[in-house]
Design a protein around this motif. Sequence first.
Motif, mmCIF file in Angstrom:
data_model
loop_
_atom_site.group_PDB
_atom_site.id
_atom_site.type_symbol
_atom_site.label_atom_id
_atom_site.label_comp_id
_atom_site.label_asym_id
_atom_site.label_seq_id
_atom_site.Cartn_x
_atom_site.Cartn_y
_atom_site.Cartn_z
ATOM 1 N N LEU A 1 0.753 4.084 -2.890
ATOM 2 C CA LEU A 1 0.439 5.488 -2.610
ATOM 3 C C LEU A 1 1.455 6.419 -3.249
ATOM 4 C CD1 LEU A 1 -0.659 5.301 1.129
ATOM 5 C CD2 LEU A 1 -2.109 5.854 -0.831
ATOM 6 N N LEU B 1 0.838 -1.200 0.000
ATOM 7 C CA LEU B 1 0.000 0.000 0.000
ATOM 8 C C LEU B 1 0.871 1.248 0.000
ATOM 9 C CD1 LEU B 1 -2.630 1.557 0.125
ATOM 10 C CD2 LEU B 1 -2.658 1.174 2.600
ATOM 11 N N ARG B 2 1.896 1.252 0.804
ATOM 12 C CA ARG B 2 2.808 2.414 0.874
ATOM 13 C C ARG B 2 3.411 2.711 -0.490
ATOM 14 N NH1 ARG B 2 5.421 6.346 1.340
ATOM 15 N NH2 ARG B 2 6.775 6.996 3.038
ATOM 16 N N VAL C 1 -6.899 2.961 -4.777
ATOM 17 C CA VAL C 1 -5.640 2.207 -4.757
ATOM 18 C C VAL C 1 -5.956 0.746 -4.461
ATOM 19 C CG1 VAL C 1 -3.368 2.016 -3.673
ATOM 20 C CG2 VAL C 1 -4.416 4.272 -3.981
ATOM 21 N N ARG D 1 -1.799 12.522 2.654
ATOM 22 C CA ARG D 1 -0.927 11.405 2.290
ATOM 23 C C ARG D 1 0.296 11.352 3.188
ATOM 24 N NH1 ARG D 1 2.467 10.616 -2.867
ATOM 25 N NH2 ARG D 1 4.149 10.010 -1.509
ATOM 26 N N ASP E 1 1.209 8.121 5.175
ATOM 27 C CA ASP E 1 2.549 7.548 5.005
ATOM 28 C C ASP E 1 3.217 7.332 6.361
ATOM 29 O OD1 ASP E 1 2.307 7.593 2.241
ATOM 30 O OD2 ASP E 1 3.551 9.385 1.968
ATOM 31 N N TRP F 1 -8.623 7.824 6.061
ATOM 32 C CA TRP F 1 -8.110 8.354 4.798
ATOM 33 C C TRP F 1 -8.726 7.637 3.593
ATOM 34 C CZ3 TRP F 1 -4.180 7.760 8.741
ATOM 35 C CH2 TRP F 1 -3.785 8.976 9.300
ATOM 36 N N ALA G 1 -4.959 -0.963 -1.243
ATOM 37 C CA ALA G 1 -5.754 -0.683 -0.045
ATOM 38 C C ALA G 1 -6.858 -1.712 0.097
ATOM 39 C CB ALA G 1 -6.343 0.728 -0.113
ATOM 40 N N GLU H 1 0.472 6.390 -6.981
ATOM 41 C CA GLU H 1 -0.874 6.720 -7.436
ATOM 42 C C GLU H 1 -1.573 7.858 -6.717
ATOM 43 O OE1 GLU H 1 -3.216 3.102 -7.608
ATOM 44 O OE2 GLU H 1 -1.395 1.938 -7.973
ATOM 45 N N ALA H 2 -1.210 8.157 -5.494
ATOM 46 C CA ALA H 2 -1.952 9.155 -4.717
ATOM 47 C C ALA H 2 -1.251 10.508 -4.785
ATOM 48 C CB ALA H 2 -2.082 8.705 -3.272
ATOM 49 N N LEU I 1 -8.506 9.067 0.072
ATOM 50 C CA LEU I 1 -7.161 8.988 -0.489
ATOM 51 C C LEU I 1 -6.844 7.595 -1.021
ATOM 52 C CD1 LEU I 1 -4.446 10.504 -0.874
ATOM 53 C CD2 LEU I 1 -3.813 9.720 1.403
ATOM 54 N N VAL I 2 -7.336 6.562 -0.347
ATOM 55 C CA VAL I 2 -6.949 5.192 -0.701
ATOM 56 C C VAL I 2 -7.997 4.429 -1.506
ATOM 57 C CG1 VAL I 2 -5.416 4.971 1.280
ATOM 58 C CG2 VAL I 2 -7.774 4.199 1.467
#
Length: 127
Positions: free
Chosen positions: A60, A56-57, A112, A70, A74, A105, A115, A63-64, A108-109
């Motif tokens: 991000l 996921l990190r 993704v 973020r 993070d 969040w 996520a 893609e984020a 934000l995710v």
Amino acid sequence: MATSDGGAQEPGVRIGSIHGSAFSIGGSDHTNTVHHSGTAAAAPGAAELLEAVLALREALVREAPRGADRTALDSELDQVAEQLEGAEAIRPGLVARLREALQRWAPLVESVSAAAALGSLLGTLGG
């Protein structure tokens, strides 16, 4: 049906195979409920959860959009990863902490895919 001693015999029931079901059998004031969810798989461990957090990190970063949200996420993921590195077991409260972070969040995710994979893994861990 009668037994050899003249008493009443309860009818026989044979159940072959049941998967992913719940059923209840009862009669004569005896009820048994059985929940069956298939073969029990071992719960994911710390290494698998660490792998999902790191995935996921990385996603991000790719893609984020960069911003305060973020940066905060993070930081949360980095702290969790530190706790999981080399751990043999998942510390109490860590699953709930990750679940709360994904909820906090969510905007934000949500796009993704990593996520969703982490969320699914957290679902199998409960907590």
